[in-house]
Design an enzyme around this catalytic site. Sequence first.
Site, PDB file in Angstrom:
ATOM      1  CE  LYS A  40       9.738  -2.162  -0.109  1.00 32.48           C
ATOM      2  NZ  LYS A  40       8.915  -0.950  -0.275  1.00 32.48           N
ATOM      3  CG  ASN A  41       7.554  -2.106  -3.834  1.00 34.80           C
ATOM      4  OD1 ASN A  41       7.528  -1.851  -2.631  1.00 34.80           O
ATOM      5  ND2 ASN A  41       8.416  -1.527  -4.670  1.00 34.80           N
TER       6      ASN A  41
ATOM      7  CB  CYS B 157       9.420  10.604   0.475  1.00 32.02           C
ATOM      8  SG  CYS B 157      10.037   9.735  -0.924  1.00 32.02           S
TER       9      CYS B 157
ATOM     10  NE  ARG C 136       7.786   8.067  -4.119  1.00 31.56           N
ATOM     11  CZ  ARG C 136       8.123   6.895  -3.585  1.00 31.56           C
ATOM     12  NH1 ARG C 136       8.921   6.854  -2.568  1.00 31.56           N
ATOM     13  NH2 ARG C 136       7.652   5.775  -4.079  1.00 31.56           N
TER      14      ARG C 136
ATOM     15  CG  ASP D 140      12.612   0.788  -6.591  1.00 25.57           C
ATOM     16  OD1 ASP D 140      12.506   1.991  -6.855  1.00 25.57           O
ATOM     17  OD2 ASP D 140      11.723   0.158  -5.989  1.00 25.57           O
TER      18      ASP D 140
ATOM     19  NE  ARG E 149      10.448   1.894   4.306  1.00 29.41           N
ATOM     20  CZ  ARG E 149      10.268   2.660   3.241  1.00 29.41           C
ATOM     21  NH1 ARG E 149      11.054   3.680   3.024  1.00 29.41           N
ATOM     22  NH2 ARG E 149       9.287   2.448   2.398  1.00 29.41           N
TER      23      ARG E 149
END
Length: 440
Positions: free
Chosen positions: A23-24, A119, A124, A310, A402
């Site tokens: 994804k990233n 967030c 961030r 993560d 997501r």
Amino acid sequence: MNQKIIIEGGRKLKGEVTISGAKNAALKLMAAALILDDTCEIYNVPELTDVSTMAKLLQTLGAKVDYDKNEKKITINSENIDNVEAHYDFVSKMRASFIVLGSLLGRFHEAKVALPGGCSIGERRIDLHIKGLESLGAQIKIEGGYVIAKAKKLTGAKIYLDRPSVGATENILLAAVLAEGSTVLSNAAQEPEIIDLANFLNAMGADISGAGTSEIIINGVRQKDLKPLSYTTIPDRIEAGTYISAIMATRGKAIIRNIFPNHLSAVISKVIEMGGKISVLDPFSIEVACNGKPNAVNIVTQPYPGFPTDLQSPFISALAVAEGVSIVTENLYENRFRQMGELTRMGADVQQESNKAIIKGVRSLTGAQLIAPDLRAGVALIIAGLCADGVSEITDIHHVDRGYEKIIEKFSALGANIKRVDSEDNNIDAMINNMDETIF
Ligand code: UD1
């Protein structure tokens, strides 16, 4: 309709799972497609809500975007970009949209991109993005919640990042591709997703070297040097690490396919320390086995090649049922232990002290009704549910959608008893409202 996940825990995961595209990485390649005034095809793009949000954002800028679900291929044509504003609706949904700033500024010398703000996992900041782009010659102001960037021209520069921010490295890289002269970016992020972005841009005609090290050199090229390309996204090391932690938590044995094992070195070392057994089957597959209770370990999150932030949440779920006391130190975000309260409700013995989680392994967890607080904390609760006795119900799973493609199908194929159902949102609220007031 909101959905929830129901898990009957206690089954060891067995079988095999194939990891999707990262994804990233894919999100950044999509943003990079804006630099090219032609068509690019990107393969191995996962079917995720974040990818669809990025696709919609590119469309509002004037790009043509087409996603082929069977081939996992996204085709982007950025010939007719007629808008350089990324609206708050997109950036507030997904921070990664902020990365279009570098592409738009690089190609059009102007961009207006909503500020992502804080967030749920932390503040961030974006100061390093801004400083880097200013060094290339951009004038930047912040007005009405937007970053407004303009440049007469962009010129290569020597830029030092105070910390190896992934996003700042990417935004600067994207803006420097078409700048005049050379940019030397020091203390750059070294994540595999940065290498993927640089490889993608080089395949497009850019001249970038050193990606994957702390110094990246970008020699500016001209727009007419860029050409259409086909490219395949790298595998998702975070998704792979998530399944590895689930195998450890359930004391299972399963094969993980379509990975680059060297992207998972820090994770594999921890798994071995936890008593797991890793066998490399071929260059793109490993088998993970955990026979008995995993050992407690200490984990410290760091920029790549350190242990990824993560993955600390999924690993905390495995450590919650390990033998002994583990300490997990989070060095990147202020608020990344958001699942701890829910884990306690499942019988875990976990405690947070500033940026450390102290986890005393218990014999077993018990299923409970749970709320997914964010993407990685949400998947951590799924893993806790998989190894718990009894049934867990997890709501707010849009967070998990997501970042995890076909998560129910993948865990089911590994033998988990897991399903997704529509949830009647306010069941309890409705029940309370309908009660006879005289009771009170
Ligand atoms: C990316 C990943 C995210 C991962 C993170 C770190 C995507 C879409 N997201 O996020 O999943 O957790 O890398 O591996 O790729 N910082 C500043 N100033 C800045 C920029 C960052 O202080 O200008 C700080 C942040 O507040 C944070 C830390 O640096 O504490 C890491 O941020 P960064 O590496 O930029 O992460 P992201 O690119 O946002």
